[in-house]
Design a protein around this motif. Structure first.
Motif, PDB file in Angstrom:
ATOM      1  N   ALA A 129       0.824  -1.212   0.000  1.00 37.80           N
ATOM      2  CA  ALA A 129       0.000   0.000   0.000  1.00 37.80           C
ATOM      3  C   ALA A 129       0.859   1.264   0.000  1.00 37.80           C
ATOM      4  O   ALA A 129       0.578   2.215  -0.752  1.00 37.80           O
ATOM      5  CB  ALA A 129      -0.935   0.001   1.204  1.00 37.80           C
ATOM      6  N   ILE A 130       1.905   1.275   0.797  1.00 44.01           N
ATOM      7  CA  ILE A 130       2.799   2.441   0.838  1.00 44.01           C
ATOM      8  C   ILE A 130       3.514   2.620  -0.493  1.00 44.01           C
ATOM      9  O   ILE A 130       3.603   3.733  -1.023  1.00 44.01           O
ATOM     10  CB  ILE A 130       3.806   2.304   2.009  1.00 44.01           C
TER      11      ILE A 130
ATOM     12  N   LEU B  42      -2.515   7.753 -12.345  1.00 42.91           N
ATOM     13  CA  LEU B  42      -2.569   6.304 -12.197  1.00 42.91           C
ATOM     14  C   LEU B  42      -3.662   5.945 -11.196  1.00 42.91           C
ATOM     15  O   LEU B  42      -3.697   6.478 -10.083  1.00 42.91           O
ATOM     16  CB  LEU B  42      -1.207   5.793 -11.712  1.00 42.91           C
ATOM     17  N   LYS B  43      -4.547   5.064 -11.588  1.00 37.45           N
ATOM     18  CA  LYS B  43      -5.638   4.643 -10.716  1.00 37.45           C
ATOM     19  C   LYS B  43      -5.082   3.803  -9.563  1.00 37.45           C
ATOM     20  O   LYS B  43      -4.078   3.092  -9.721  1.00 37.45           O
ATOM     21  CB  LYS B  43      -6.659   3.831 -11.498  1.00 37.45           C
ATOM     22  N   THR B  44      -5.739   3.872  -8.427  1.00 36.03           N
ATOM     23  CA  THR B  44      -5.291   3.137  -7.244  1.00 36.03           C
ATOM     24  C   THR B  44      -5.156   1.638  -7.505  1.00 36.03           C
ATOM     25  O   THR B  44      -4.131   1.049  -7.135  1.00 36.03           O
ATOM     26  CB  THR B  44      -6.225   3.407  -6.049  1.00 36.03           C
ATOM     27  N   PRO B  45      -6.133   0.975  -8.140  1.00 37.50           N
ATOM     28  CA  PRO B  45      -5.960  -0.462  -8.394  1.00 37.50           C
ATOM     29  C   PRO B  45      -4.721  -0.767  -9.252  1.00 37.50           C
ATOM     30  O   PRO B  45      -4.011  -1.734  -8.993  1.00 37.50           O
ATOM     31  CB  PRO B  45      -7.243  -0.868  -9.119  1.00 37.50           C
ATOM     32  N   ASP B  46      -4.461   0.065 -10.253  1.00 37.86           N
ATOM     33  CA  ASP B  46      -3.280  -0.143 -11.093  1.00 37.86           C
ATOM     34  C   ASP B  46      -2.000   0.059 -10.294  1.00 37.86           C
ATOM     35  O   ASP B  46      -1.024  -0.679 -10.465  1.00 37.86           O
ATOM     36  CB  ASP B  46      -3.293   0.794 -12.306  1.00 37.86           C
TER      37      ASP B  46
ATOM     38  N   ALA C  32       2.722  -2.120  -7.651  1.00 39.47           N
ATOM     39  CA  ALA C  32       3.504  -2.237  -6.418  1.00 39.47           C
ATOM     40  C   ALA C  32       3.667  -3.700  -6.012  1.00 39.47           C
ATOM     41  O   ALA C  32       4.749  -4.120  -5.583  1.00 39.47           O
ATOM     42  CB  ALA C  32       2.834  -1.448  -5.295  1.00 39.47           C
ATOM     43  N   THR C  33       2.622  -4.484  -6.172  1.00 36.32           N
ATOM     44  CA  THR C  33       2.685  -5.912  -5.853  1.00 36.32           C
ATOM     45  C   THR C  33       3.702  -6.616  -6.738  1.00 36.32           C
ATOM     46  O   THR C  33       4.506  -7.432  -6.270  1.00 36.32           O
ATOM     47  CB  THR C  33       1.298  -6.562  -6.009  1.00 36.32           C
TER      48      THR C  33
ATOM     49  N   GLN D 256      -2.931  -1.143 -22.334  1.00 34.69           N
ATOM     50  CA  GLN D 256      -1.649  -0.441 -22.364  1.00 34.69           C
ATOM     51  C   GLN D 256      -1.409   0.437 -21.132  1.00 34.69           C
ATOM     52  O   GLN D 256      -0.363   1.060 -21.027  1.00 34.69           O
ATOM     53  CB  GLN D 256      -1.580   0.442 -23.618  1.00 34.69           C
ATOM     54  N   ASP D 257      -2.344   0.484 -20.189  1.00 38.54           N
ATOM     55  CA  ASP D 257      -2.248   1.409 -19.061  1.00 38.54           C
ATOM     56  C   ASP D 257      -0.976   1.260 -18.233  1.00 38.54           C
ATOM     57  O   ASP D 257      -0.479   2.238 -17.688  1.00 38.54           O
ATOM     58  CB  ASP D 257      -3.464   1.276 -18.143  1.00 38.54           C
ATOM     59  N   LEU D 258      -0.448   0.057 -18.130  1.00 37.13           N
ATOM     60  CA  LEU D 258       0.731  -0.164 -17.295  1.00 37.13           C
ATOM     61  C   LEU D 258       1.996  -0.454 -18.105  1.00 37.13           C
ATOM     62  O   LEU D 258       3.011  -0.871 -17.549  1.00 37.13           O
ATOM     63  CB  LEU D 258       0.468  -1.302 -16.308  1.00 37.13           C
TER      64      LEU D 258
END
Length: 78
Positions: free
Chosen positions: A16-17, A34-38, A43-44, A57-59
């Motif tokens: 999360a951080i 950038l959307k939070t889910p993306d 981050a994961t 293509q968002d990421l």
């Protein structure tokens, strides 16, 4: 779906951080919203050293900016 038969990774405080830092960095440096889910997905992948599989293509920027391997499976269907 073969993706649902694998392991699940819990979103913990480290992820999360990292996601929050990625969102802030993308907004400040690149004016990218950038959307939070993306951000959580990215981050994961970073923290767990995973390959990122996406349908759009968002990421795609993650390869060059975060050195995360990105596979766009919508390209594989063509």
């Amino acid at each position: 779906m073969p993706f649902l038969s694998g392991e699940f990774i819990e979103v913990n405080s480290e992820i999360a951080i990292k996601a929050g830092r990625i969102r802030r960095e993308q907004k400040d440096k690149f004016a990218r919203r950038l959307k939070t889910p993306d951000a959580l997905i990215l981050a994961t992948a970073i923290i767990n050293q995973l390959v990122l599989v996406a349908a759009d293509q968002d990421l795609q920027f993650a390869e060059s900016e975060y050195e995360v391997k990105v596979i766009n499976f919508s390209r594989l269907e063509s």
